[in-house]
Design an enzyme around this catalytic site. Structure first.
Site, short mmCIF file in Angstrom:
data_model
loop_
_atom_site.label_atom_id
_atom_site.label_comp_id
_atom_site.label_asym_id
_atom_site.label_seq_id
_atom_site.Cartn_x
_atom_site.Cartn_y
_atom_site.Cartn_z
N CYS A 226 12.62 -99.96 39.10
CA CYS A 226 12.05 -101.27 38.77
C CYS A 226 13.11 -102.27 38.34
O CYS A 226 14.14 -101.90 37.76
CB CYS A 226 11.05 -101.12 37.64
SG CYS A 226 9.73 -99.97 37.98
N ARG B 109 17.98 -101.93 44.26
CA ARG B 109 17.68 -100.85 43.31
C ARG B 109 16.56 -99.95 43.82
O ARG B 109 16.37 -98.87 43.29
CB ARG B 109 17.26 -101.45 41.97
CG ARG B 109 18.36 -102.20 41.26
CD ARG B 109 17.82 -103.02 40.12
NE ARG B 109 17.22 -102.20 39.09
CZ ARG B 109 17.83 -101.85 37.96
NH1 ARG B 109 19.04 -102.26 37.72
NH2 ARG B 109 17.23 -101.10 37.08
N TRP C 256 8.92 -99.78 41.22
CA TRP C 256 9.13 -98.49 41.89
C TRP C 256 8.10 -97.56 41.27
O TRP C 256 8.20 -97.21 40.10
CB TRP C 256 10.56 -98.02 41.61
CG TRP C 256 10.99 -96.80 42.37
CD1 TRP C 256 11.51 -96.78 43.63
CD2 TRP C 256 10.99 -95.45 41.91
NE1 TRP C 256 11.81 -95.48 43.98
CE2 TRP C 256 11.50 -94.65 42.94
CE3 TRP C 256 10.59 -94.83 40.72
CZ2 TRP C 256 11.63 -93.28 42.83
CZ3 TRP C 256 10.71 -93.46 40.61
CH2 TRP C 256 11.24 -92.69 41.66
N ASN D 165 9.83 -102.11 32.76
CA ASN D 165 10.59 -101.01 33.37
C ASN D 165 10.54 -99.84 32.40
O ASN D 165 10.69 -100.04 31.19
CB ASN D 165 12.07 -101.38 33.55
CG ASN D 165 12.28 -102.40 34.64
OD1 ASN D 165 11.33 -102.81 35.29
ND2 ASN D 165 13.51 -102.81 34.83
N GLY D 166 10.41 -98.63 32.92
CA GLY D 166 10.37 -97.46 32.05
C GLY D 166 9.01 -96.79 32.13
O GLY D 166 8.23 -97.04 33.05
N GLU E 204 28.08 -83.07 48.45
CA GLU E 204 27.97 -84.52 48.55
C GLU E 204 27.73 -84.96 49.99
O GLU E 204 26.93 -85.87 50.25
CB GLU E 204 29.24 -85.18 47.97
CG GLU E 204 29.31 -86.69 48.10
CD GLU E 204 28.16 -87.44 47.41
OE1 GLU E 204 27.37 -86.81 46.68
OE2 GLU E 204 28.04 -88.65 47.65
N LYS F 272 24.48 -87.11 51.26
CA LYS F 272 24.60 -88.39 51.98
C LYS F 272 23.71 -88.38 53.21
O LYS F 272 22.98 -89.32 53.48
CB LYS F 272 26.05 -88.65 52.44
CG LYS F 272 27.02 -89.12 51.41
CD LYS F 272 26.84 -90.55 50.96
CE LYS F 272 25.91 -90.71 49.84
NZ LYS F 272 26.14 -90.31 48.52
N GLU G 162 19.82 -88.27 52.30
CA GLU G 162 19.21 -89.43 51.64
C GLU G 162 19.06 -90.63 52.57
O GLU G 162 18.10 -91.38 52.44
CB GLU G 162 19.89 -89.79 50.31
CG GLU G 162 21.26 -90.37 50.37
CD GLU G 162 21.83 -90.66 48.97
OE1 GLU G 162 21.07 -90.96 48.05
OE2 GLU G 162 23.06 -90.61 48.82
N HIS H 127 24.18 -63.89 52.58
CA HIS H 127 23.26 -63.32 51.59
C HIS H 127 21.84 -63.89 51.74
O HIS H 127 21.03 -63.77 50.82
CB HIS H 127 23.80 -63.56 50.18
CG HIS H 127 25.10 -62.84 49.96
ND1 HIS H 127 25.19 -61.48 49.84
CD2 HIS H 127 26.37 -63.32 49.90
CE1 HIS H 127 26.45 -61.13 49.69
NE2 HIS H 127 27.20 -62.23 49.73
N LYS I 249 18.41 -97.15 43.15
CA LYS I 249 19.84 -97.16 42.86
C LYS I 249 20.11 -96.66 41.45
O LYS I 249 21.07 -95.95 41.20
CB LYS I 249 20.37 -98.59 43.04
CG LYS I 249 21.88 -98.72 42.84
CD LYS I 249 22.64 -98.01 43.93
CE LYS I 249 24.13 -98.04 43.74
NZ LYS I 249 24.80 -97.04 44.60
O1 M6R Z 1 24.23 -94.10 38.45
P1 M6R Z 1 24.43 -92.63 38.45
O2 M6R Z 1 25.79 -92.23 38.93
O3 M6R Z 1 24.14 -92.00 37.11
O4 M6R Z 1 23.37 -92.07 39.46
C1 M6R Z 1 23.19 -90.71 39.69
C2 M6R Z 1 22.39 -90.45 40.94
O5 M6R Z 1 21.12 -91.01 40.84
C3 M6R Z 1 23.10 -91.01 42.18
O6 M6R Z 1 24.38 -90.50 42.32
C4 M6R Z 1 22.28 -90.70 43.45
O7 M6R Z 1 22.31 -89.33 43.68
C5 M6R Z 1 22.84 -91.48 44.64
N1 M6R Z 1 21.79 -92.13 45.35
C6 M6R Z 1 23.55 -90.67 45.62
O8 M6R Z 1 24.01 -91.42 46.70
#
Ligand code: M6R
Length: 612
Positions: A2, A27, A76, A102-103, A484, A488, A491, A507, A607
């Site tokens: 949000c 975001r 959101w 927000n929250g 990672e 990528k 997502e 395994h 974000k």
């Molecule tokens: O802002 P932050 O680094 O704390 O965020 C952590 C994760 O939410 C963030 O890295 C998320 O996994 C990304 N979308 C990955 O690309």
């Protein structure tokens, strides 16, 4: 997640609010709304499910709303589906008060039951509506807005950043914060509130950050801030020196692509000022050499990609420091009764500096006696402010939801920190240290070389974008790199993908490998190159299609087994993940492009994750 923006000044509020919300789109959100207060039409509210352009069209870019005071929101969904009714703002029953939030209000059910018993009828399924309704309920009783705001804040539990508009207060709105970011902006004859500086930076760079428990009364000619007891306080101002164009797409098709290309420069900005006369300098650190020598254990705590940085860090820091380094997901750490005490340094990593789980883990670690060092990108963010020490990554604003340049700068900064500690502790030889420093200096230029291979990666993406399932395999640092790389891909392209330590495949997971399965084999960790080759042969024997990544010096060896080989330059082995991630980011990007995905704003993602 949000977003909130509020404006009061001489101009019409709605177009300014819509523009601010547009800058918060990155975001992640599923609906949006604005409420404006005007001398003729009073309190007006419009909200709509879907993209901001739907809302903007409803109000003709804001022109159909009247008034120089207003609040806006991108939602959101957490409580209740994304739809028009659940969007913010929410109104009190008498429609005199509008609230954006927000929250999460954790005790909303109990408050809702109380209000229903008092004859209040709810419109939405959200937790937020209880704030608007409870405020309206108290306000009706007393006619005292600020008194009612404080009563509400004492009654609600959970996290909130709030923007509140009251039809009876034509020249001000109220803002309040607890465990969710909110900042105040001071303009020429106008004032702002925002959950993120990008929403208001084109109007003002003069801001202050609200702290938990604070309440602000925002007027065009100034902002008054009060603490949790209602006493007035003076806020420290900060100047935002960001380059505004860094938060614009600048002709690139996507922010993610632009940010991938910006990585050499971001890493240069993060590394260069801290390398002086052959030494690493962390002037911003208040830790003494004595303290650094005394630590018996390190914890790295983070979420998502920042956690994956921690996974690389575990291998590298244990190698350099020869002490145990535990890496934990922040969401697990906070409930795990972790073994942290005053002999533990807890390194908290977060791009946004606002991730709620990471913030909660930080507080938990502090309560257990640990000292907190944070690695953060957003200056002045909550995690940066609460940590004992903060090292900033100088990646600049990162807009795409999928992190790229923030990840790379976190990675290199953690490597530098490891080397810095190791030199102080005497756990690294002079020769090894020199080789790493040399690698760090050369890293931006090497990253540029990797970026020149884009076309080859694009070609591979065009061959494999139709796969339903992809496995990333590797050992040691390549396993961490695989985590990672896999995140990528999933997502932004929505392809199911998993990262496995190559040795672990047999395994269980190898049962999923069948003719045509795509396996991305990571072989940049050259000490285990031969082992990785064996694992590649194992998956090939089961019919997998393999794309391999290795260093330039091992290209020919890899080609004997795998036809599709991507390479990165040879550097010190601990720095290889910093190069290896670039082709993997590009691969994910081009696959998502081929699949027609919404790359910068992938479905369901945000974000900055400010809910638990
Ligand atoms: O802002 P932050 O680094 O704390 O965020 C952590 C994760 O939410 C963030 O890295 C998320 O996994 C990304 N979308 C990955 O690309």
């Amino acid at each position: 997640m949000c977003g909130i923006v509020g404006y009061v000044g001489r101009e019409q509020a709605a177009p300014i609010l819509l523009d601010g919300l547009e800058h918060l789109e990155y975001r992640g959100y599923d609906s949006a709304g604005v409420a404006v207060l005007g001398p003729t039409r009073g309190l007006q509210m419009k909200k709509a499910k879907g993209r901001l352009k739907v809302l903007s069209a409803m109000v003709d870019g804001g022109r159909t709303m009247e008034g120089c005071l207003g609040i806006g929101h991108t939602r959101w969904a957490t409580h209740g589906q994304p739809n028009d009714v659940n969007s913010h703002p929410h109104l009190s029953q008498d429609e005199r008060i509008a609230v954006v939030h927000n929250g999460i209000i954790e005790n909303y059910v109990e408050i809702k039951e109380f209000l229903i018993s008092q004859g209040i009828r709810f419109q939405s399924e959200t937790d937020t509506e209880v704030v608007a309704q409870l405020l309206g309920f108290y306000y009706k009783e007393t006619g005292d807005l600020m008194g009612s705001v404080y009563r509400v804040l004492h009654r609600i539990e959970g996290a909130y950043a709030l923007g509140i508009l009251c039809a009876d207060v034509p020249d001000a709105f109220v803002a309040a914060r607890k465990d969710a970011p909110l900042l105040l902006g001071y303009g020429e004859g106008c004032s702002f509130v925002a959950s993120d500086v990008t929403a208001i930076i084109k109007h003002t760079r003069d801001v202050s950050y609200m702290e938990d428990g604070e309440v602000a009364v925002v007027r065009a000619d100034g902002i008054r801030v009060f603490n949790a007891m209602g006493q007035p306080i003076e806020k420290e101002h900060s100047f935002i020196d960001w380059d505004v164009s860094a938060a614009e797409k600048g002709g690139y098709p996507h922010f993610m692509f632009k940010e991938i290309l910006e990585q050499p420069e971001a890493v240069r900005k993060t590394v260069s000022p801290r390398l002086r006369n052959g030494e690493i300098c962390f002037e911003e650190l208040s830790l003494t050499d004595e303290q650094i020598r005394a630590y018996k254990r390190l914890f790295i705590v983070a979420c998502g990609s920042s956690y994956h940085v921690g996974m690389v860090g575990k291998y590298n820091l244990e190698r350099l420091l020869r002490i145990p380094v535990d890496v934990m997901l922040a969401s697990e750490f906070r409930y795990a009764d972790p073994l942290v005490d005053q002999d533990t340094l807890v390194i908290v990593i977060s791009q946004s500096g606002e991730t709620l789980d990471t913030m909660a883990a930080l507080r938990q670690a502090r309560a257990l006696g640990g000292r907190i060092l944070s690695i953060v990108n957003v200056v002045g963010s909550s995690i940066a402010r609460e940590a004992d020490d903060v090292l900033y990554t100088w990646a600049g604003p990162e807009i795409a939801v999928a992190t790229t340049k923030a990840y790379s700068t976190q990675l290199v900064l953690l490597d530098m920190l490891g080397l810095y500690f190791a030199r102080i502790r005497g756990s690294v030889t002079e020769e090894e240290s020199e080789r790493i420093l040399e690698g760090l200096r050369a890293l931006p230029e090497m990253m540029e070389r990797v970026l020149q291979e884009k076309e080859e990666i694009q070609y591979l993406a065009s061959r494999y974008f139709n796969h339903d399932s992809v496995f990333y395999i590797g050992r040691n640092l390549d396993y961490a790199l695989g985590l990672e790389s896999s995140l990528k891909l999933k997502e932004i392209s929505y392809i199911h993908s998993e990262a496995y330590a190559s040795g672990e495949l047999k395994h269980g997971t190898i049962s999923l490998i069948e003719p045509g399965t795509l396996v991305v084999a990571l072989g940049t960790y050259t000490p285990l190159f031969e082992k990785t080759l064996s694992n590649i042969v194992e998956v090939q024997a089961r019919g997998a299609d393999v794309v391999a990544l290795t260093t330039e010096s091992r290209r020919d060896d890899m080609r004997k087994t795998v036809p599709n080989v991507l390479t990165v330059p040879d550097t010190h082995v601990i720095l290889e993940p910093s190069l290896g991630i670039i082709p993997m980011q590009l691969f994910a990007y081009y696959v998502a492009l081929q699949r027609g995905c919404d790359i910068d704003k992938p479905r369901n993602l945000a974000k900055s994750v400010t809910v638990e």
